[in-house]
Scaffold this motif. Structure first.
Motif, PDB file in Angstrom:
ATOM      1  N   TYR A  65      23.836 -44.763 -31.599  1.00 28.03           N
ATOM      2  CA  TYR A  65      23.665 -44.062 -32.466  1.00 28.03           C
ATOM      3  C   TYR A  65      22.845 -43.502 -31.857  1.00 28.03           C
ATOM      4  CZ  TYR A  65      27.206 -45.790 -35.454  1.00 28.03           C
ATOM      5  OH  TYR A  65      28.505 -46.581 -35.664  1.00 28.03           O
ATOM      6  N   GLU A  66      21.836 -43.007 -31.105  1.00 32.41           N
ATOM      7  CA  GLU A  66      20.171 -42.723 -30.363  1.00 32.41           C
ATOM      8  C   GLU A  66      21.841 -42.259 -29.124  1.00 32.41           C
ATOM      9  OE1 GLU A  66      17.525 -45.585 -29.642  1.00 32.41           O
ATOM     10  OE2 GLU A  66      17.498 -45.706 -31.958  1.00 32.41           O
ATOM     11  N   PHE A  67      22.358 -43.429 -28.607  1.00 34.05           N
ATOM     12  CA  PHE A  67      23.026 -43.255 -27.561  1.00 34.05           C
ATOM     13  C   PHE A  67      24.159 -41.462 -27.401  1.00 34.05           C
ATOM     14  CE2 PHE A  67      27.381 -43.488 -24.867  1.00 34.05           C
ATOM     15  CZ  PHE A  67      26.821 -43.578 -24.324  1.00 34.05           C
ATOM     16  N   VAL A  68      25.221 -41.367 -28.607  1.00 30.67           N
ATOM     17  CA  VAL A  68      25.829 -40.549 -28.761  1.00 30.67           C
ATOM     18  C   VAL A  68      24.659 -39.444 -28.665  1.00 30.67           C
ATOM     19  CG1 VAL A  68      27.547 -39.557 -30.881  1.00 30.67           C
ATOM     20  CG2 VAL A  68      27.628 -42.344 -29.976  1.00 30.67           C
ATOM     21  N   ASP A  69      23.601 -39.614 -29.820  1.00 35.18           N
ATOM     22  CA  ASP A  69      23.135 -38.521 -29.897  1.00 35.18           C
ATOM     23  C   ASP A  69      22.273 -36.747 -28.572  1.00 35.18           C
ATOM     24  OD1 ASP A  69      20.950 -36.103 -30.397  1.00 35.18           O
ATOM     25  OD2 ASP A  69      21.276 -36.892 -32.500  1.00 35.18           O
ATOM     26  N   ASP A  70      21.684 -39.174 -27.935  1.00 35.88           N
ATOM     27  CA  ASP A  70      21.660 -37.987 -26.497  1.00 35.88           C
ATOM     28  C   ASP A  70      22.471 -37.142 -25.397  1.00 35.88           C
ATOM     29  OD1 ASP A  70      18.571 -38.351 -26.729  1.00 35.88           O
ATOM     30  OD2 ASP A  70      18.894 -40.451 -26.271  1.00 35.88           O
ATOM     31  N   VAL A  71      24.227 -38.140 -25.608  1.00 34.85           N
ATOM     32  CA  VAL A  71      24.327 -37.828 -24.818  1.00 34.85           C
ATOM     33  C   VAL A  71      25.395 -36.634 -25.179  1.00 34.85           C
ATOM     34  CG1 VAL A  71      27.268 -38.011 -24.018  1.00 34.85           C
ATOM     35  CG2 VAL A  71      24.837 -39.994 -23.559  1.00 34.85           C
ATOM     36  N   VAL A  72      25.395 -35.919 -26.318  1.00 32.62           N
ATOM     37  CA  VAL A  72      26.686 -35.169 -26.777  1.00 32.62           C
ATOM     38  C   VAL A  72      25.638 -33.885 -26.231  1.00 32.62           C
ATOM     39  CG1 VAL A  72      27.675 -33.672 -28.873  1.00 32.62           C
ATOM     40  CG2 VAL A  72      27.645 -36.114 -28.233  1.00 32.62           C
ATOM     41  N   ARG A  73      23.853 -34.157 -27.292  1.00 31.95           N
ATOM     42  CA  ARG A  73      23.135 -33.333 -26.791  1.00 31.95           C
ATOM     43  C   ARG A  73      23.075 -32.370 -25.606  1.00 31.95           C
ATOM     44  NH1 ARG A  73      18.203 -34.055 -24.701  1.00 31.95           N
ATOM     45  NH2 ARG A  73      18.627 -36.511 -25.936  1.00 31.95           N
ATOM     46  N   GLU A  74      22.932 -33.590 -24.581  1.00 31.11           N
ATOM     47  CA  GLU A  74      22.999 -32.815 -22.598  1.00 31.11           C
ATOM     48  C   GLU A  74      23.981 -32.040 -22.438  1.00 31.11           C
ATOM     49  OE1 GLU A  74      20.972 -35.363 -19.990  1.00 31.11           O
ATOM     50  OE2 GLU A  74      20.038 -36.822 -21.199  1.00 31.11           O
ATOM     51  N   HIS A 129      35.367 -32.549 -26.452  1.00 33.12           N
ATOM     52  CA  HIS A 129      35.887 -33.911 -26.918  1.00 33.12           C
ATOM     53  C   HIS A 129      35.955 -34.654 -27.305  1.00 33.12           C
ATOM     54  CE1 HIS A 129      39.934 -35.952 -26.522  1.00 33.12           C
ATOM     55  NE2 HIS A 129      40.798 -35.046 -26.826  1.00 33.12           N
ATOM     56  N   LEU A 130      35.454 -35.745 -27.878  1.00 27.57           N
ATOM     57  CA  LEU A 130      34.610 -37.097 -28.317  1.00 27.57           C
ATOM     58  C   LEU A 130      36.041 -37.953 -28.020  1.00 27.57           C
ATOM     59  CD1 LEU A 130      32.289 -36.502 -30.877  1.00 27.57           C
ATOM     60  CD2 LEU A 130      31.888 -36.728 -28.605  1.00 27.57           C
ATOM     61  N   GLY A 131      36.733 -38.246 -27.955  1.00 26.97           N
ATOM     62  CA  GLY A 131      38.153 -39.288 -27.025  1.00 26.97           C
ATOM     63  C   GLY A 131      38.820 -39.539 -29.099  1.00 26.97           C
ATOM     64  N   GLY A 132      38.589 -41.003 -29.201  1.00 26.96           N
ATOM     65  CA  GLY A 132      38.758 -41.868 -30.386  1.00 26.96           C
ATOM     66  C   GLY A 132      40.028 -41.893 -30.141  1.00 26.96           C
ATOM     67  N   ASP A 133      40.338 -42.567 -29.257  1.00 25.26           N
ATOM     68  CA  ASP A 133      41.934 -42.349 -28.768  1.00 25.26           C
ATOM     69  C   ASP A 133      42.327 -44.431 -28.556  1.00 25.26           C
ATOM     70  OD1 ASP A 133      40.736 -42.310 -26.163  1.00 25.26           O
ATOM     71  OD2 ASP A 133      42.758 -42.356 -25.396  1.00 25.26           O
ATOM     72  N   GLU A 134      42.598 -44.895 -28.718  1.00 19.45           N
ATOM     73  CA  GLU A 134      43.039 -46.587 -28.661  1.00 19.45           C
ATOM     74  C   GLU A 134      42.110 -47.727 -28.101  1.00 19.45           C
ATOM     75  OE1 GLU A 134      46.352 -46.026 -24.540  1.00 19.45           O
ATOM     76  OE2 GLU A 134      43.942 -45.817 -24.451  1.00 19.45           O
ATOM     77  N   SER A 135      41.478 -47.559 -29.493  1.00 25.38           N
ATOM     78  CA  SER A 135      40.225 -48.158 -30.294  1.00 25.38           C
ATOM     79  C   SER A 135      40.339 -49.241 -31.045  1.00 25.38           C
ATOM     80  CB  SER A 135      39.189 -46.738 -31.136  1.00 25.38           C
ATOM     81  OG  SER A 135      38.660 -46.233 -30.307  1.00 25.38           O
ATOM     82  N   THR A 157      31.018 -38.426 -35.255  1.00 25.71           N
ATOM     83  CA  THR A 157      31.238 -36.619 -34.862  1.00 25.71           C
ATOM     84  C   THR A 157      30.384 -35.865 -35.846  1.00 25.71           C
ATOM     85  OG1 THR A 157      32.427 -37.037 -37.328  1.00 25.71           O
ATOM     86  CG2 THR A 157      34.147 -37.073 -35.373  1.00 25.71           C
ATOM     87  N   ALA A 158      29.714 -36.358 -37.293  1.00 27.20           N
ATOM     88  CA  ALA A 158      28.186 -35.571 -37.674  1.00 27.20           C
ATOM     89  C   ALA A 158      27.215 -34.976 -36.984  1.00 27.20           C
ATOM     90  CB  ALA A 158      28.342 -36.138 -38.349  1.00 27.20           C
ATOM     91  N   ILE A 159      27.182 -36.358 -36.312  1.00 27.77           N
ATOM     92  CA  ILE A 159      26.184 -36.193 -34.666  1.00 27.77           C
ATOM     93  C   ILE A 159      26.748 -35.001 -34.098  1.00 27.77           C
ATOM     94  CG2 ILE A 159      24.367 -37.056 -32.873  1.00 27.77           C
ATOM     95  CD1 ILE A 159      24.685 -39.783 -35.071  1.00 27.77           C
ATOM     96  N   ALA A 160      27.852 -35.432 -33.198  1.00 28.17           N
ATOM     97  CA  ALA A 160      27.587 -33.734 -31.665  1.00 28.17           C
ATOM     98  C   ALA A 160      28.339 -32.757 -33.031  1.00 28.17           C
ATOM     99  CB  ALA A 160      29.765 -35.114 -31.890  1.00 28.17           C
ATOM    100  N   ALA A 161      29.336 -32.312 -34.592  1.00 30.47           N
ATOM    101  CA  ALA A 161      28.719 -31.363 -34.514  1.00 30.47           C
ATOM    102  C   ALA A 161      27.481 -30.022 -34.764  1.00 30.47           C
ATOM    103  CB  ALA A 161      29.484 -30.955 -35.989  1.00 30.47           C
TER     104      ALA A 161
END
Length: 457
Positions: free
Chosen positions: A240-249, A260-266, A282-286
């Motif tokens: 979630y550190e990774f998600v936060d940093d990537v989405v922020r940048e 777009h955050l994907g979410g397919d074929e997991s 999604t909460a982080i990204a929003a």
């Protein structure tokens, strides 16, 4: 009198009809198009602002007095110019009266740059291609198992290690932040908005190669075409550190409204873990101010941020809960982008003999790509619930931009017609002559295309 007649002939020469000139057609079809007797030389149009015209819409008048465009915004003027390009034959334009506006605001084309990497100039070429058909969004699939394609300063190994692979072992590649900004700016100059996709929690092998702590199992670089085998470490805070940093940048370098955050074929993520991840990610990204988009599987979650958009990729007859998952986005205040794989996926073979492409959802003939409507796919998802339509191009078998154009054209014209033109009963026999003229237009511009057209096989 003699001098008067000579002057009259000279005056009318620029707008006199030329023998055997055929009136070109326009794709996507305008709301209304009236053709009048006469042609004139192409000239720079007079442009006027008319606030009563719908967003992105325009009027176009061509007659002996000149060429006139009216629109309420610059996008409408641009679209009118694209229409004028298709109308032009050997430097001459027929007399017409056109009123036009789009059915959907979101008219998308997707390019997968993860499985095979495409450089900046290739992406610009595709932008130019789709602009001809009045597409308004370019969805870039930037990450997958085969490669990570966007510079992230806070996680530099994503491109140092994660970008070095692709299908076929050609060495991969990535966009620096400056190159990404160049693509975004170039698209904007054609009134196309870039939608970046960072796919998770599946399709993440390349990220885990770069940072093994992001996976619960050992990973190795991958250059094949299988799907569903990778997953982030769902219960690790490092994820979630990774998600936060990537989405922020990514959000900071993307001026458009969507992420777009994907979410397919997991397929390697348990149901509980998938729902846990989607809720947190999604909460982080929003929080970074973007409207989120996810493939329809994300609708399995009932805790999506308000307004999250679902992208449907099942068939024209929904399979495996796809309708229910898609409707979930609407029930949570979002809308839907339609991309049914058996009619809108441009990477599917045209027929069984097509050398390029896959056929897990196809083959998809040109008539099949035309004879469907996005408001008829999922019960409860009609015109009001639709944000628009998108034509994805996955690149497992497509190694260069000529391959991409071959698989896109002319089928992508069908998707443009559905996304822009008013809803109607679609009969390919009626559309086919227009497509014939459009293929000639492609040839005139040096755009590669499928060679099996004309024909309805």
């Amino acid at each position: 009198m003699r001098l008067l007649l000579v002057a009259l002939v000279v005056l009318l020469a620029g707008c006199a009809p030329v023998k055997d000139e055929a009136v070109p057609t326009v794709i996507p079809s305008p709301v209304s198009l009236a053709v009048h007797d006469g042609w004139r030389d192409l000239a720079e149009p007079e442009v006027a602002t008319d606030a009563s015209i719908a967003a992105e819409g325009y009027t176009l008048e061509v007659d002996g007095a000149g060429i006139r465009i009216a629109a309420s915004d610059d996008a409408g003027v641009f679209h009118a110019r694209q229409t004028l390009l298709q109308l032009t034959v050997d430097g001459r334009v027929p007399f017409v009266s056109i009123e036009d506006a789009p059915r959907f605001a979101y008219r998308g084309a997707m390019l997968d740059v993860a499985r095979h990497f495409f450089g900046v100039e290739d992406v610009k070429r595709y932008i130019d291609d789709i602009a001809l058909l009045k597409f308004s969004y370019l969805h870039l699939h930037l990450t997958d198992d085969q490669g990570w394609r966007l510079q992230i300063d806070s996680w530099p190994e994503l491109t140092r290690a994660g970008a070095t692979t692709e299908i076929g072992g050609r060495g991969g590649g990535f966009y620096t932040k400056q190159q990404y900004a160049e693509i975004v700016e170039y698209a904007a100059s054609r009134f196309i908005t870039v939608v970046p996709e960072i796919d998770m929690p599946g399709h993440t092998n390349a990220a885990s190669v770069a940072y093994p702590e992001l996976s619960d199992i050992p990973v190795e670089p991958y250059e094949g075409i299988e799907v569903g085998f990778s997953s982030l470490a769902i219960r690790s805070e490092k994820t979630y550190e990774f998600v936060d940093d990537v989405v922020r940048e990514v959000a900071a370098m993307t001026p458009g409204p969507y992420l777009h955050l994907g979410g397919d074929e997991s397929l390697s993520t348990t149901d509980d873990d998938f729902l846990y991840f989607i809720g947190r990610a999604t909460a982080i990204a929003a929080a970074y101010g973007k409207t989120l988009i996810g493939w329809h599987e994300m609708g399995r979650s009932g805790e999506l941020p308000a307004g999250t958009v679902g992208q449907y990729w099942s068939y024209t007859t929904p399979q495996d809960g796809a309708a229910e998952h898609t409707l979930s986005f609407v029930q949570q205040g979002g809308r839907v982008i339609m991309s049914p794989a058996n009619v809108a996926y441009l990477d599917q073979k045209y027929d069984a003999l097509t050398e390029l492409g896959l056929q897990w959802a196809g083959p998809t003939s040109i008539p099949q790509s035309y004879e469907w409507d996005p408001a008829d796919i999922v019960p409860g998802v009609g015109e009001e619930q639709l944000l628009g339509v998108e034509a994805p191009m996955w690149t497992e078998t497509l190694a260069d931009i000529q391959d991409v154009e071959y698989m896109a054209f002319p089928r992508i014209a069908s998707i443009a017609e559905i996304a822009w033109s008013p809803r109607r009963e679609r009969d390919f026999a009626e559309f086919s002559p227009k497509l014939d003229a459009f293929v000639a237009f492609l040839d005139s511009r040096g755009i590669n295309h499928y060679l099996g057209f004309p024909g309805t096989h």
